[in-house]
Write a protein that holds these residues in place. Structure first.
Motif, PDB file in Angstrom:
ATOM      1  N   GLU A 147       0.810  -1.221   0.000  1.00  0.00           N
ATOM      2  CA  GLU A 147       0.000   0.000   0.000  1.00  0.00           C
ATOM      3  C   GLU A 147       0.846   1.274   0.000  1.00  0.00           C
ATOM      4  OE1 GLU A 147      -2.741  -0.405   3.261  1.00  0.00           O
ATOM      5  OE2 GLU A 147      -3.802  -2.073   2.315  1.00  0.00           O
ATOM      6  N   PRO A 148       1.675   1.448  -1.017  1.00  0.00           N
ATOM      7  CA  PRO A 148       2.459   2.689  -1.121  1.00  0.00           C
ATOM      8  C   PRO A 148       1.557   3.877  -1.416  1.00  0.00           C
ATOM      9  CG  PRO A 148       2.648   1.411  -3.130  1.00  0.00           C
ATOM     10  CD  PRO A 148       1.890   0.552  -2.161  1.00  0.00           C
ATOM     11  N   ALA A 149       2.024   5.074  -1.023  1.00  0.00           N
ATOM     12  CA  ALA A 149       1.255   6.294  -1.261  1.00  0.00           C
ATOM     13  C   ALA A 149       2.186   7.488  -1.073  1.00  0.00           C
ATOM     14  CB  ALA A 149       0.071   6.389  -0.296  1.00  0.00           C
ATOM     15  N   PRO A 150       1.843   8.627  -1.659  1.00  0.00           N
ATOM     16  CA  PRO A 150       2.647   9.833  -1.448  1.00  0.00           C
ATOM     17  C   PRO A 150       2.839  10.121   0.043  1.00  0.00           C
ATOM     18  CG  PRO A 150       1.069  10.209  -3.198  1.00  0.00           C
ATOM     19  CD  PRO A 150       0.721   8.870  -2.595  1.00  0.00           C
ATOM     20  N   GLY A 151       4.056  10.446   0.399  1.00  0.00           N
ATOM     21  CA  GLY A 151       4.380  10.737   1.792  1.00  0.00           C
ATOM     22  C   GLY A 151       4.939   9.558   2.553  1.00  0.00           C
ATOM     23  N   LYS A 152       4.730   8.348   2.054  1.00  0.00           N
ATOM     24  CA  LYS A 152       5.246   7.167   2.743  1.00  0.00           C
ATOM     25  C   LYS A 152       6.713   6.928   2.387  1.00  0.00           C
ATOM     26  CE  LYS A 152       1.011   4.491   3.515  1.00  0.00           C
ATOM     27  NZ  LYS A 152       0.368   3.158   3.341  1.00  0.00           N
ATOM     28  N   THR A 153       7.421   6.245   3.301  1.00  0.00           N
ATOM     29  CA  THR A 153       8.809   5.865   3.067  1.00  0.00           C
ATOM     30  C   THR A 153       8.938   4.353   3.211  1.00  0.00           C
ATOM     31  OG1 THR A 153       9.374   6.206   5.393  1.00  0.00           O
ATOM     32  CG2 THR A 153       9.683   8.078   3.898  1.00  0.00           C
ATOM     33  N   ALA A 154      10.027   3.810   2.656  1.00  0.00           N
ATOM     34  CA  ALA A 154      10.144   2.347   2.614  1.00  0.00           C
ATOM     35  C   ALA A 154      11.588   1.889   2.684  1.00  0.00           C
ATOM     36  CB  ALA A 154       9.502   1.820   1.333  1.00  0.00           C
ATOM     37  N   ILE A 155      11.746   0.670   3.183  1.00  0.00           N
ATOM     38  CA  ILE A 155      13.034  -0.033   3.163  1.00  0.00           C
ATOM     39  C   ILE A 155      12.820  -1.341   2.414  1.00  0.00           C
ATOM     40  CG2 ILE A 155      14.819  -1.188   4.527  1.00  0.00           C
ATOM     41  CD1 ILE A 155      14.245   0.769   6.798  1.00  0.00           C
ATOM     42  N   SER A 166      10.616  -3.923  -6.784  1.00  0.00           N
ATOM     43  CA  SER A 166       9.769  -3.459  -5.679  1.00  0.00           C
ATOM     44  C   SER A 166      10.033  -1.987  -5.390  1.00  0.00           C
ATOM     45  CB  SER A 166      10.046  -4.281  -4.411  1.00  0.00           C
ATOM     46  OG  SER A 166       9.669  -5.623  -4.566  1.00  0.00           O
ATOM     47  N   ALA A 167      11.315  -1.622  -5.309  1.00  0.00           N
ATOM     48  CA  ALA A 167      11.684  -0.239  -5.009  1.00  0.00           C
ATOM     49  C   ALA A 167      11.196   0.715  -6.094  1.00  0.00           C
ATOM     50  CB  ALA A 167      13.197  -0.141  -4.850  1.00  0.00           C
ATOM     51  N   ILE A 168      11.371   0.318  -7.350  1.00  0.00           N
ATOM     52  CA  ILE A 168      10.940   1.150  -8.472  1.00  0.00           C
ATOM     53  C   ILE A 168       9.424   1.337  -8.443  1.00  0.00           C
ATOM     54  CG2 ILE A 168      10.693   1.136 -10.996  1.00  0.00           C
ATOM     55  CD1 ILE A 168      13.541  -0.201 -11.006  1.00  0.00           C
ATOM     56  N   THR A 169       8.695   0.266  -8.150  1.00  0.00           N
ATOM     57  CA  THR A 169       7.231   0.350  -8.095  1.00  0.00           C
ATOM     58  C   THR A 169       6.775   1.229  -6.944  1.00  0.00           C
ATOM     59  OG1 THR A 169       7.098  -1.871  -9.053  1.00  0.00           O
ATOM     60  CG2 THR A 169       5.099  -0.997  -8.050  1.00  0.00           C
ATOM     61  N   LYS A 177      10.713   8.444  -0.289  1.00  0.00           N
ATOM     62  CA  LYS A 177      12.045   7.935   0.028  1.00  0.00           C
ATOM     63  C   LYS A 177      12.004   6.416   0.090  1.00  0.00           C
ATOM     64  CE  LYS A 177      13.556  11.919   2.784  1.00  0.00           C
ATOM     65  NZ  LYS A 177      14.037  12.346   4.132  1.00  0.00           N
ATOM     66  N   VAL A 178      12.894   5.775  -0.662  1.00  0.00           N
ATOM     67  CA  VAL A 178      13.001   4.312  -0.656  1.00  0.00           C
ATOM     68  C   VAL A 178      14.477   3.967  -0.498  1.00  0.00           C
ATOM     69  CG1 VAL A 178      12.613   2.170  -1.916  1.00  0.00           C
ATOM     70  CG2 VAL A 178      10.997   4.076  -2.177  1.00  0.00           C
ATOM     71  N   MET A 179      14.791   3.165   0.517  1.00  0.00           N
ATOM     72  CA  MET A 179      16.174   2.766   0.765  1.00  0.00           C
ATOM     73  C   MET A 179      16.336   1.273   0.502  1.00  0.00           C
ATOM     74  SD  MET A 179      18.623   3.332   4.111  1.00  0.00           S
ATOM     75  CE  MET A 179      17.908   2.081   5.179  1.00  0.00           C
ATOM     76  N   LEU A 180      17.316   0.949  -0.305  1.00  0.00           N
ATOM     77  CA  LEU A 180      17.656  -0.448  -0.587  1.00  0.00           C
ATOM     78  C   LEU A 180      18.794  -0.883   0.319  1.00  0.00           C
ATOM     79  CD1 LEU A 180      17.165  -0.071  -4.333  1.00  0.00           C
ATOM     80  CD2 LEU A 180      16.447  -2.158  -3.199  1.00  0.00           C
ATOM     81  N   VAL A 181      18.635  -2.049   0.931  1.00  0.00           N
ATOM     82  CA  VAL A 181      19.642  -2.617   1.824  1.00  0.00           C
ATOM     83  C   VAL A 181      20.179  -3.881   1.179  1.00  0.00           C
ATOM     84  CG1 VAL A 181      20.096  -3.556   4.129  1.00  0.00           C
ATOM     85  CG2 VAL A 181      18.423  -1.711   3.831  1.00  0.00           C
ATOM     86  N   GLY A 195      18.795   6.638  -8.337  1.00  0.00           N
ATOM     87  CA  GLY A 195      18.164   7.622  -7.468  1.00  0.00           C
ATOM     88  C   GLY A 195      17.658   7.106  -6.137  1.00  0.00           C
ATOM     89  N   PHE A 196      18.063   5.885  -5.753  1.00  0.00           N
ATOM     90  CA  PHE A 196      17.595   5.332  -4.486  1.00  0.00           C
ATOM     91  C   PHE A 196      18.599   5.577  -3.367  1.00  0.00           C
ATOM     92  CE2 PHE A 196      15.317   2.808  -7.655  1.00  0.00           C
ATOM     93  CZ  PHE A 196      14.022   2.962  -7.192  1.00  0.00           C
ATOM     94  N   LEU A 197      18.089   5.694  -2.151  1.00  0.00           N
ATOM     95  CA  LEU A 197      18.943   5.665  -0.976  1.00  0.00           C
ATOM     96  C   LEU A 197      19.457   4.238  -0.808  1.00  0.00           C
ATOM     97  CD1 LEU A 197      16.561   7.684   1.362  1.00  0.00           C
ATOM     98  CD2 LEU A 197      18.631   8.548   0.250  1.00  0.00           C
TER      99      LEU A 197
END
Length: 335
Positions: A147-155, A166-169, A177-181, A195-197
Protein backbone atom coordinates in the motif's frame (compact mmCIF):
# COMPACT_ATOMS: atom_id res chain seq x y z
CA UNK A 1 15.47 -25.62 -33.55
CA UNK A 2 17.94 -25.55 -30.65
CA UNK A 3 16.74 -25.69 -27.08
CA UNK A 4 18.13 -26.39 -23.63
CA UNK A 5 16.90 -29.42 -21.70
CA UNK A 6 17.23 -29.52 -17.93
CA UNK A 7 18.53 -32.96 -16.89
CA UNK A 8 19.24 -32.28 -13.22
CA UNK A 9 21.72 -30.33 -11.07
CA UNK A 10 24.76 -29.24 -13.06
CA UNK A 11 23.39 -30.92 -16.17
CA UNK A 12 21.82 -28.86 -18.94
CA UNK A 13 22.02 -29.87 -22.59
CA UNK A 14 21.63 -27.85 -25.78
CA UNK A 15 19.79 -30.13 -28.20
CA UNK A 16 18.15 -30.13 -31.58
CA UNK A 17 14.38 -30.22 -30.96
CA UNK A 18 11.65 -30.53 -33.59
CA UNK A 19 10.10 -27.23 -34.55
CA UNK A 20 6.67 -26.86 -32.91
CA UNK A 21 3.60 -27.10 -35.12
CA UNK A 22 1.15 -24.19 -35.09
CA UNK A 23 -2.50 -25.23 -34.75
CA UNK A 24 -5.48 -23.07 -35.68
CA UNK A 25 -5.78 -21.69 -32.13
CA UNK A 26 -2.04 -21.35 -31.49
CA UNK A 27 0.93 -19.10 -32.17
CA UNK A 28 4.64 -19.78 -32.51
CA UNK A 29 7.11 -17.24 -31.14
CA UNK A 30 10.84 -16.81 -31.65
CA UNK A 31 12.66 -15.75 -28.49
CA UNK A 32 14.65 -12.52 -28.64
CA UNK A 33 15.97 -12.20 -25.07
CA UNK A 34 15.64 -14.46 -22.02
CA UNK A 35 16.54 -13.71 -18.41
CA UNK A 36 18.23 -16.06 -15.98
CA UNK A 37 15.95 -16.42 -12.93
CA UNK A 38 16.97 -17.31 -9.40
CA UNK A 39 14.97 -20.51 -9.81
CA UNK A 40 17.15 -21.45 -12.80
CA UNK A 41 20.22 -20.95 -10.62
CA UNK A 42 18.74 -23.07 -7.82
CA UNK A 43 17.83 -25.84 -10.26
CA UNK A 44 21.34 -25.83 -11.72
CA UNK A 45 23.09 -25.78 -8.33
CA UNK A 46 20.80 -28.00 -6.27
CA UNK A 47 17.52 -29.36 -7.62
CA UNK A 48 14.64 -27.99 -9.66
CA UNK A 49 11.77 -30.28 -8.68
CA UNK A 50 10.48 -28.13 -5.79
CA UNK A 51 10.37 -25.09 -8.09
CA UNK A 52 8.74 -26.92 -11.00
CA UNK A 53 11.83 -27.27 -13.17
CA UNK A 54 11.61 -30.95 -14.00
CA UNK A 55 14.26 -33.17 -15.61
CA UNK A 56 13.63 -33.80 -19.30
CA UNK A 57 11.89 -30.47 -19.92
CA UNK A 58 12.88 -27.34 -21.80
CA UNK A 59 13.22 -24.55 -19.26
CA UNK A 60 13.44 -20.77 -18.91
CA UNK A 61 10.41 -18.53 -18.35
CA UNK A 62 11.56 -14.90 -18.51
CA UNK A 63 11.52 -13.76 -22.11
CA UNK A 64 10.39 -11.41 -24.81
CA UNK A 65 9.54 -12.96 -28.17
CA UNK A 66 8.52 -12.21 -31.74
CA UNK A 67 5.45 -13.84 -33.24
CA UNK A 68 6.40 -15.87 -36.33
CA UNK A 69 3.24 -17.94 -36.93
CA UNK A 70 -0.41 -17.28 -36.09
CA UNK A 71 -3.27 -19.79 -36.21
CA UNK A 72 -6.32 -18.75 -38.23
CA UNK A 73 -8.59 -18.55 -35.16
CA UNK A 74 -6.29 -16.34 -33.09
CA UNK A 75 -7.50 -12.75 -32.71
CA UNK A 76 -5.59 -9.53 -32.07
CA UNK A 77 -2.12 -10.97 -32.71
CA UNK A 78 -0.15 -10.65 -35.94
CA UNK A 79 3.10 -11.99 -37.30
CA UNK A 80 5.92 -9.66 -36.28
CA UNK A 81 4.35 -8.55 -32.99
CA UNK A 82 6.67 -8.51 -29.99
CA UNK A 83 5.05 -10.24 -27.03
CA UNK A 84 5.65 -11.24 -23.44
CA UNK A 85 4.58 -14.88 -22.94
CA UNK A 86 2.85 -14.95 -19.54
CA UNK A 87 4.41 -17.99 -17.83
CA UNK A 88 1.38 -19.02 -15.79
CA UNK A 89 -0.87 -19.44 -18.83
CA UNK A 90 1.17 -19.35 -22.04
CA UNK A 91 1.53 -23.15 -22.17
CA UNK A 92 -2.13 -23.58 -21.16
CA UNK A 93 -0.77 -25.63 -18.24
CA UNK A 94 0.10 -23.98 -14.93
CA UNK A 95 2.52 -26.77 -13.99
CA UNK A 96 4.69 -25.52 -16.88
CA UNK A 97 5.18 -22.00 -15.46
CA UNK A 98 8.95 -22.55 -15.02
CA UNK A 99 9.44 -24.76 -18.09
CA UNK A 100 7.99 -22.54 -20.78
CA UNK A 101 11.01 -22.77 -23.08
CA UNK A 102 12.65 -19.41 -22.61
CA UNK A 103 16.01 -21.03 -23.32
CA UNK A 104 14.82 -22.50 -26.63
CA UNK A 105 14.78 -20.71 -29.96
CA UNK A 106 11.04 -21.11 -30.54
CA UNK A 107 8.04 -21.64 -28.26
CA UNK A 108 4.62 -23.09 -29.05
CA UNK A 109 1.78 -21.22 -27.32
CA UNK A 110 -1.43 -23.27 -27.56
CA UNK A 111 -4.96 -21.86 -27.37
CA UNK A 112 -3.45 -18.39 -27.45
CA UNK A 113 -5.43 -15.41 -26.17
CA UNK A 114 -4.18 -11.83 -26.10
CA UNK A 115 -3.74 -10.40 -22.58
CA UNK A 116 -3.97 -13.93 -21.19
CA UNK A 117 -1.38 -16.11 -22.89
CA UNK A 118 0.72 -13.19 -24.18
CA UNK A 119 0.88 -9.41 -23.81
CA UNK A 120 2.00 -7.07 -26.56
CA UNK A 121 5.13 -4.97 -26.00
CA UNK A 122 5.11 -1.27 -26.93
CA UNK A 123 7.71 -0.05 -29.42
CA UNK A 124 9.18 2.30 -26.79
CA UNK A 125 10.25 -0.65 -24.60
CA UNK A 126 13.52 -2.33 -25.58
CA UNK A 127 13.89 -6.10 -25.90
CA UNK A 128 16.19 -6.38 -22.88
CA UNK A 129 13.87 -4.35 -20.65
CA UNK A 130 10.80 -6.26 -21.83
CA UNK A 131 12.53 -9.55 -20.97
CA UNK A 132 12.50 -8.44 -17.31
CA UNK A 133 8.70 -8.31 -17.14
CA UNK A 134 8.27 -11.62 -15.33
CA UNK A 135 10.52 -10.89 -12.32
CA UNK A 136 9.41 -7.26 -12.40
CA UNK A 137 5.82 -8.32 -11.80
CA UNK A 138 6.90 -10.36 -8.77
CA UNK A 139 8.52 -7.29 -7.21
CA UNK A 140 5.66 -5.02 -8.24
CA UNK A 141 3.09 -7.28 -6.56
CA UNK A 142 4.98 -7.05 -3.26
CA UNK A 143 5.05 -3.27 -3.58
CA UNK A 144 1.33 -2.98 -4.38
CA UNK A 145 0.35 -5.19 -1.43
CA UNK A 146 2.38 -2.88 0.83
CA UNK A 147 0.00 0.00 0.00
CA UNK A 148 2.46 2.69 -1.12
CA UNK A 149 1.25 6.29 -1.26
CA UNK A 150 2.65 9.83 -1.45
CA UNK A 151 4.38 10.74 1.79
CA UNK A 152 5.25 7.17 2.74
CA UNK A 153 8.81 5.87 3.07
CA UNK A 154 10.14 2.35 2.61
CA UNK A 155 13.03 -0.03 3.16
CA UNK A 156 13.62 -2.85 0.67
CA UNK A 157 15.96 -5.66 1.69
CA UNK A 158 17.73 -7.11 -1.35
CA UNK A 159 18.93 -5.25 -4.45
CA UNK A 160 18.50 -8.09 -6.91
CA UNK A 161 15.98 -7.61 -9.69
CA UNK A 162 12.91 -8.39 -7.55
CA UNK A 163 14.05 -6.01 -4.81
CA UNK A 164 14.86 -3.35 -7.40
CA UNK A 165 11.47 -3.85 -9.06
CA UNK A 166 9.77 -3.46 -5.68
CA UNK A 167 11.68 -0.24 -5.01
CA UNK A 168 10.94 1.15 -8.47
CA UNK A 169 7.23 0.35 -8.09
CA UNK A 170 7.09 1.97 -4.66
CA UNK A 171 8.60 5.15 -6.14
CA UNK A 172 6.30 4.99 -9.17
CA UNK A 173 3.27 4.76 -6.87
CA UNK A 174 4.26 7.75 -4.77
CA UNK A 175 6.73 6.80 -2.03
CA UNK A 176 9.09 9.72 -1.56
CA UNK A 177 12.05 7.94 0.03
CA UNK A 178 13.00 4.31 -0.66
CA UNK A 179 16.17 2.77 0.77
CA UNK A 180 17.66 -0.45 -0.59
CA UNK A 181 19.64 -2.62 1.82
CA UNK A 182 22.11 -5.14 0.45
CA UNK A 183 25.43 -6.75 1.24
CA UNK A 184 26.75 -6.43 -2.31
CA UNK A 185 27.97 -2.90 -2.97
CA UNK A 186 28.02 -3.75 -6.70
CA UNK A 187 24.23 -3.79 -6.78
CA UNK A 188 23.88 -0.81 -4.45
CA UNK A 189 25.98 1.30 -6.79
CA UNK A 190 23.44 0.61 -9.54
CA UNK A 191 20.59 1.45 -7.15
CA UNK A 192 22.25 4.74 -6.22
CA UNK A 193 22.61 5.70 -9.89
CA UNK A 194 18.87 5.14 -10.25
CA UNK A 195 18.16 7.62 -7.47
CA UNK A 196 17.59 5.33 -4.49
CA UNK A 197 18.94 5.67 -0.98
CA UNK A 198 21.22 2.74 -0.13
CA UNK A 199 22.73 0.98 2.86
CA UNK A 200 25.37 -1.74 2.85
CA UNK A 201 24.53 -3.92 5.84
CA UNK A 202 28.17 -5.05 5.91
CA UNK A 203 29.62 -1.55 6.11
CA UNK A 204 27.00 0.54 7.94
CA UNK A 205 24.88 0.31 11.07
CA UNK A 206 21.44 -0.22 9.57
CA UNK A 207 19.51 1.30 12.48
CA UNK A 208 21.54 4.52 12.36
CA UNK A 209 21.48 4.66 8.56
CA UNK A 210 17.70 4.23 8.42
CA UNK A 211 17.11 7.13 10.83
CA UNK A 212 19.67 9.36 9.11
CA UNK A 213 18.39 8.71 5.58
CA UNK A 214 14.64 8.26 6.11
CA UNK A 215 13.99 10.38 9.18
CA UNK A 216 12.67 9.65 12.65
CA UNK A 217 9.62 7.65 13.63
CA UNK A 218 8.23 6.16 16.82
CA UNK A 219 7.90 2.52 17.82
CA UNK A 220 7.00 0.69 21.01
CA UNK A 221 10.68 0.70 21.99
CA UNK A 222 10.97 4.46 21.42
CA UNK A 223 12.74 6.41 18.67
CA UNK A 224 13.21 4.54 15.40
CA UNK A 225 13.21 5.24 11.67
CA UNK A 226 10.22 6.53 9.72
CA UNK A 227 9.72 3.62 7.26
CA UNK A 228 6.06 2.76 6.73
CA UNK A 229 6.88 -0.19 4.45
CA UNK A 230 9.43 -2.98 4.67
CA UNK A 231 9.86 -5.45 1.81
CA UNK A 232 11.96 -8.59 2.23
CA UNK A 233 13.31 -9.71 -1.14
CA UNK A 234 16.12 -11.77 0.39
CA UNK A 235 14.58 -14.57 2.47
CA UNK A 236 17.01 -13.61 5.24
CA UNK A 237 16.03 -13.75 8.90
CA UNK A 238 17.99 -10.51 9.42
CA UNK A 239 15.38 -8.52 7.49
CA UNK A 240 12.49 -9.64 9.69
CA UNK A 241 14.51 -9.30 12.89
CA UNK A 242 15.23 -5.68 12.00
CA UNK A 243 11.56 -4.98 11.33
CA UNK A 244 10.47 -6.69 14.55
CA UNK A 245 12.90 -4.62 16.62
CA UNK A 246 12.80 -1.33 14.72
CA UNK A 247 9.56 -1.08 12.75
CA UNK A 248 7.50 1.95 13.75
CA UNK A 249 3.84 1.90 14.74
CA UNK A 250 1.49 0.69 11.96
CA UNK A 251 4.31 -0.38 9.64
CA UNK A 252 4.02 -3.41 7.34
CA UNK A 253 6.50 -6.18 6.47
CA UNK A 254 5.91 -7.83 3.09
CA UNK A 255 7.79 -11.06 2.36
CA UNK A 256 8.56 -11.87 -1.28
CA UNK A 257 11.93 -13.58 -0.71
CA UNK A 258 11.83 -17.32 0.00
CA UNK A 259 12.33 -18.41 3.61
CA UNK A 260 13.12 -22.12 3.80
CA UNK A 261 13.00 -22.43 7.60
CA UNK A 262 10.35 -21.32 10.14
CA UNK A 263 10.80 -17.96 11.87
CA UNK A 264 10.14 -17.24 15.54
CA UNK A 265 7.83 -14.24 15.85
CA UNK A 266 7.07 -12.20 18.97
CA UNK A 267 3.36 -11.56 18.37
CA UNK A 268 3.12 -9.28 21.43
CA UNK A 269 5.43 -6.64 19.94
CA UNK A 270 3.45 -6.73 16.70
CA UNK A 271 0.21 -6.30 18.65
CA UNK A 272 1.43 -3.35 20.70
CA UNK A 273 2.78 -1.61 17.60
CA UNK A 274 -0.18 -2.49 15.34
CA UNK A 275 2.31 -3.84 12.81
CA UNK A 276 1.48 -6.50 10.25
CA UNK A 277 3.28 -9.22 8.30
CA UNK A 278 2.13 -10.51 4.92
CA UNK A 279 3.35 -12.71 2.14
CA UNK A 280 3.51 -11.89 -1.56
CA UNK A 281 3.72 -14.83 -3.93
CA UNK A 282 3.82 -14.62 -7.71
CA UNK A 283 1.84 -12.02 -9.66
CA UNK A 284 -1.51 -11.21 -11.22
CA UNK A 285 -2.46 -10.01 -14.73
CA UNK A 286 -2.96 -6.47 -13.42
CA UNK A 287 0.68 -6.47 -12.30
CA UNK A 288 1.75 -6.96 -15.92
CA UNK A 289 -0.19 -3.86 -16.91
CA UNK A 290 1.38 -1.87 -14.05
CA UNK A 291 4.90 -2.96 -15.03
CA UNK A 292 4.28 -2.12 -18.69
CA UNK A 293 3.15 1.30 -17.44
CA UNK A 294 6.41 1.75 -15.51
CA UNK A 295 8.47 0.65 -18.51
CA UNK A 296 6.58 2.99 -20.84
CA UNK A 297 6.91 5.94 -18.47
CA UNK A 298 10.65 6.41 -19.02
CA UNK A 299 11.02 7.60 -15.40
CA UNK A 300 13.68 4.99 -14.68
CA UNK A 301 16.72 3.91 -16.71
CA UNK A 302 15.90 0.22 -16.56
CA UNK A 303 18.67 -0.74 -18.99
CA UNK A 304 21.08 -0.32 -16.04
CA UNK A 305 19.60 -3.42 -14.41
CA UNK A 306 20.92 -5.68 -17.20
CA UNK A 307 24.56 -6.23 -16.28
CA UNK A 308 25.61 -9.11 -18.56
CA UNK A 309 24.36 -10.47 -21.89
CA UNK A 310 25.46 -13.89 -23.20
CA UNK A 311 24.85 -15.64 -26.52
CA UNK A 312 22.45 -18.59 -26.54
CA UNK A 313 25.16 -21.25 -26.58
CA UNK A 314 26.69 -19.88 -23.33
CA UNK A 315 23.71 -20.43 -21.03
CA UNK A 316 25.73 -22.43 -18.53
CA UNK A 317 28.23 -19.56 -18.16
CA UNK A 318 25.31 -17.13 -17.84
CA UNK A 319 23.73 -19.15 -15.01
CA UNK A 320 27.03 -19.31 -13.16
CA UNK A 321 27.56 -15.54 -13.49
CA UNK A 322 23.98 -14.82 -12.38
CA UNK A 323 24.71 -16.74 -9.18
CA UNK A 324 27.47 -14.29 -8.18
CA UNK A 325 25.63 -11.32 -6.67
CA UNK A 326 28.84 -9.33 -6.19
CA UNK A 327 29.37 -9.28 -9.98
CA UNK A 328 25.89 -9.25 -11.55
CA UNK A 329 22.33 -8.03 -11.22
CA UNK A 330 20.32 -9.28 -14.20
CA UNK A 331 21.94 -11.68 -16.64
CA UNK A 332 20.37 -12.16 -20.07
CA UNK A 333 20.58 -14.50 -23.05
CA UNK A 334 20.38 -12.78 -26.43
CA UNK A 335 19.31 -14.83 -29.42
Amino acid sequence: MKGYIYNGPGNIELKEIPLPVCGDNDIIVKNLYAGVCGSDITAYRQDGTSIRIFPGFEFGHEMVSEVVKVGKNVEGIAKGDRVYPYPMTCKDDRTRSATVGGFSEYVHIPNCKLNHSVYKIDDCISDSVAAMLEPFTVGARAAVLSEPAPGKTAIVFGAGLIGMASAITLKHLGCEKVMLVNRSTYRLEIAAKMGFLTCSSREEDLKEAAIAKLGQGFGVMGLTNSADIYIDATGSDDAFNFFEQNGKLNSVFTVVGLHHKPLTVNILTLTYASKRIQGSGGYQPQDVELCLDIMRSGKFDLEQLVTQVYPHDQLEEAIKKAGVSAESLKVMIKY
